[in-house]
Every structure is written in structure tokens, then in C-alpha cells.
Design an enzyme around this catalytic site. Structure first.
Site, short mmCIF file in Angstrom:
data_model
loop_
_atom_site.label_atom_id
_atom_site.label_comp_id
_atom_site.label_asym_id
_atom_site.label_seq_id
_atom_site.Cartn_x
_atom_site.Cartn_y
_atom_site.Cartn_z
N ARG A 193 5.56 -2.76 6.50
CA ARG A 193 6.06 -1.23 6.63
C ARG A 193 5.81 -0.30 5.77
O ARG A 193 6.12 0.67 5.62
CB ARG A 193 7.19 -1.34 7.24
CG ARG A 193 8.23 -1.49 6.30
CD ARG A 193 9.74 -1.73 6.97
NE ARG A 193 10.94 -1.42 6.28
CZ ARG A 193 11.74 -2.58 5.81
NH1 ARG A 193 11.26 -3.66 6.24
NH2 ARG A 193 12.67 -2.37 4.75
N ASN A 194 5.05 -0.86 4.56
CA ASN A 194 4.98 0.04 3.26
C ASN A 194 3.55 -0.02 2.79
O ASN A 194 2.66 -0.90 3.13
CB ASN A 194 6.08 -0.71 2.17
CG ASN A 194 7.57 -0.44 2.31
OD1 ASN A 194 7.81 0.68 2.73
ND2 ASN A 194 8.32 -1.39 2.58
#
Length: 381
Positions: A193-194
Site C-alpha cells: 500500500r506504499n
């Protein structure tokens, strides 16, 4: 051989041709309920088999079994309830057995055949799924703001959702064909998610030494304040993969799915979802899907011991750091040097540097990735 879908069959809740045209016309006269982004993408994931074997939103018996036993009523592993919350005012003209149009952005997205309408205890849900009832947990806080009734029943998708990253949106039927075309028989999925730093790259390449290919599947959608925006995630991964990975060694696709921050239970959920895409393995982070100090550092590894029948193999690759003496990324198993020689990668420190307009060191993040991030005035939520 890529993995079989969870439950043995890839679900398809879409229609084509005359059948679709007829249902679209019928849906116009049905009772209507408005839904938000998260529920809309749950519908899409049900319809295209991402959540196989689910054909719709959970029944009461399945819901109870999932939160308390981490399995569907038929004993198949499942850890995160897929539910459709509605306001009691929406139900004035709706009863069990009805067909209801689900409206997203003022257009009918899908139809649900309502098999059950039931209440839920949000505090109980929070306790079982998140191991906390505190509103300080971002996932719990979101649960408490949900509506009080749940609808259960199978859905049928009537239209797709416009996707700004359409060229990198694949569904399970697509990835399975692509893995076969690339002759990738063993696939390690990477949930993220980064924007990627060298620790992520290290973990992916470590996994790639054991399997035929990677399925790199960043999660787009609702995340917490301080996470990278979708544009940054997509374009930074494009930069990394184009410059530092062999062309036929990976499949890259986004996934629209709400981040729950449910720690170990979400790790299992992420594994099931990637199994449906065809992955045979999943890379599980030390604090996978965690937030704050709500879960132990290795809880997301330990939970896999409870699921010998999961059908996808977890890869527990230790957290990477930069070692000044090794002059390379390493982990505790392969680096003999002291903590004084190790530079731990901190997402908070990376964010703080970027907010100040500073470039993180190149032993932490690839220059091409840094260039992408710094090209945005505000790369964070």
C-alpha cells in the site's frame, strides 16, 4: 501450476448480451439503495471472482462463523466479513426475497437478491476482527461509522466502474491467462500500500529466487492519513519495475480494495484474494496489515499455522535493512554485523524527508522512485 481458486471455482457474477439488457431494464423499477466507494469495489471483486467463492454479501450464519471461527459456515477459511451495510430508512420498501438496485455515483451498478436482512453488533465485530474496540484504530473507527443493518444475498454486476489505471487493472481470469502465457507456474504475490523502497525490492527479489514470477498487486482505495496517494503508488512501481526487474519476471496489477488494518486476519484475507488471482505463494510482512501497536510483530506469521488448508504458501521473509559494512540490503539471518552498522528503513522518516522536499538516501530508495514521488506537490493522503 497456478493455484486453484479458493473453494475450487472462480466466481463470475456478470452478465452479457440480452440477459444483461433485460436485467438493466428491470433494475430501473426496483427499490434502490445508494452505496459508497468501498461497497462498490466489494461488488466488483465479488463479480469478477476476486472474492471467490463468495457470490454476494455474507449471510448471518456465514458472518457469525467468519468473525468467531475465521471460516465460512462450510468450513472454508475466510477471515474478513464482506458485508453490505444499509440504513434502516433504506429498508422501508424492502423485504427478504426482493431484488434491489445498488446505486453508485447516481448509476445502477448491480442488483442484489435480498436473502436476509439482519442486525450486527459493531463492538463485537471490532473485538473479533481487530482485537480492539478503540476508535483510535482506523479500521474500528470506520466500522463504528457504518450503518446498522446488513443485507445478504447474491449480486449481479450490471456495469463496470471507470478506472483511471485501466491499463494495469487485471482480474483473476486475466492474470491466470497471463501467467500461463509467460510460463509462470509458481507465483509469489506481493501486497503493498506504499511506494517501494529498497526493503520492498529486497523482499520481492528474495522471493523471486524461489518462484517463477511475481504478482505485484498494490492496493488502491481507502487508506489512512499519511499513506501514499494512488497516483504515486502506481507510477513509483512502474519506475521500479521498468528499471530494476527482468521484463517477464512479474505481472503488475492494481487492486481496488479497502485497507482494513486488521493485522493477522487481514494477512489471511490478502492471501485468499491473491490465491484467486492464481498466486501459489504470498509474501507476508513482519507486521502485515498492521497499524500502531495493536498486533504483535510476528502475529501475521503465526496465524498461518491455523490454516493448513489455505491452499497458498506464505513466504516469511525477514525485514530488510541497509548494512553499512555489507554495503548492501540485508536481514538478520544473513548479516553478522552489529545494530550500529544497520540502517532501519522507516516509513515515517521517508515521509518526513519527502514533506521537507528532501531526497531520501539512495541506499533506502531508488532515484527513479524518488523522482516520481517528488514530482507531486502532495504525495500523501
Amino acid at each position: 501450476m497456478v493455484s486453484k481458486p479458493h473453494g475450487g471455482r472462480l466466481i463470475d457474477r456478470t452478465r452479457v448480451g440480452k440477459s444483461l439488457e433485460r436485467l438493466i431494464e428491470e433494475s430501473k423499477s426496483m427499490p434502490k439503495i445508494n452505496i459508497n466507494d468501498s461497497r462498490a469495489y466489494d461488488i466488483l471483486n465479488i463479480a469478477y471472482g476476486v472474492y471467490s467463492p463468495l457470490e454476494g454479501f455474507l449471510s448471518y450464519n456465514d458472518y457469525e462463523s467468519v468473525i468467531k471461527n475465521m471460516r465460512l459456515e462450510n468450513d472454508l477459511p475466510w477471515t474478513i466479513p464482506i458485508i453490505l451495510d444499509v440504513d434502516e430508512n433504506d429498508l422501508k420498501d424492502i423485504k427478504e426475497g426482493d431484488e434491489v438496485s445498488l446505486v453508485y455515483n447516481n448509476e445502477i451498478l448491480a442488483v442484489i437478491r435480498v436473502e436476509e436482512i439482519y442486525s450486527w453488533d459493531k463492538k463485537e465485530y471490532a473485538y473479533y476482527i481487530y482485537k480492539t474496540t478503540s476508535r483510535e484504530h482506523p479500521g474500528v473507527n470506520k466500522v463504528y461509522d457504518m450503518k446498522n443493518k446488513l443485507l445478504a444475498g447474491p449480486i449481479t454486476l450490471l456495469k463496470n466502474i471507470k478506472e483511471p489505471y485501466e491499463t494495469v487493472r487485471l482480474f483473476p481470469k486475466d492474470t491466470r491467462v497471463l501467467f500461463d502465457h509467460l510460463n509462470i507456474k509458481s507465483v509469489a504475490a506481493f501486497q503493498t500500500r506504499n511506494a517501494p523502497h529498497l526493503g520492498h525490492e529486497y523482499v520481492m527479489k528474495a522471493a523471486l529466487t524461489f518462484v517463477d514470477g511475481l504478482f505485484i498487486n498494490p492496493l488502491l482505495g481507502w487508506k489512512k492519513k499519511g499513506d501514499f496517494i494512488d497516483d504515486v503508488i502506481v507510477n513509483s512501481y512502474r519506475a521500479l519495475l521498468t528499471n530494476y526487474f527482468p521484463k517477464d519476471s512479474y505481472v503488475f496489477s492494481i487492486l481496488r480494495m479497502e485497507m482494513k488494518y486488521a493485522g493477522p486476519k487481514e494477512a489471511i484475507h490478502h492471501a485468499i484474494v491473491r490465491k484467486n488471482f492464481g498466486a501459489t505463494h504470498i509474501i507476508v510482512g513482519r507486521d502485515h496489515a498492521g497499524v500502531g501497536n495493536y498486533y504483535g510483530p510476528y502475529d501475521s506469521w503465526k496465524i498461518f499455522e491455523e490454516f493448513p488448508d489455505l491452499g497458498i504458501m506464505p513466504l516469511f521473509i525477514r525485514e530488510a535493512f541497509y548494512c553499512k559494512k555489507c554495503n548492501a540490503m540485508a536481514n538478520e539471518k544473513i548479516c553478522p554485523h552489529s545494530e550500529n552498522d544497520r540502517v532501519r528503513i522507516s516509513g515515517t522518516q521517508i515521509r518526513n524527508s519527502i514533506i521537507k522536499g528532501e531526497r531520501p538516501p539512495e541506499y533506502i530508495m531508488r532515484p527513479e522512485v524518488i523522482d516520481v514521488i517528488l514530482s507531486y506537490k502532495n504525495p500523501f493522503y
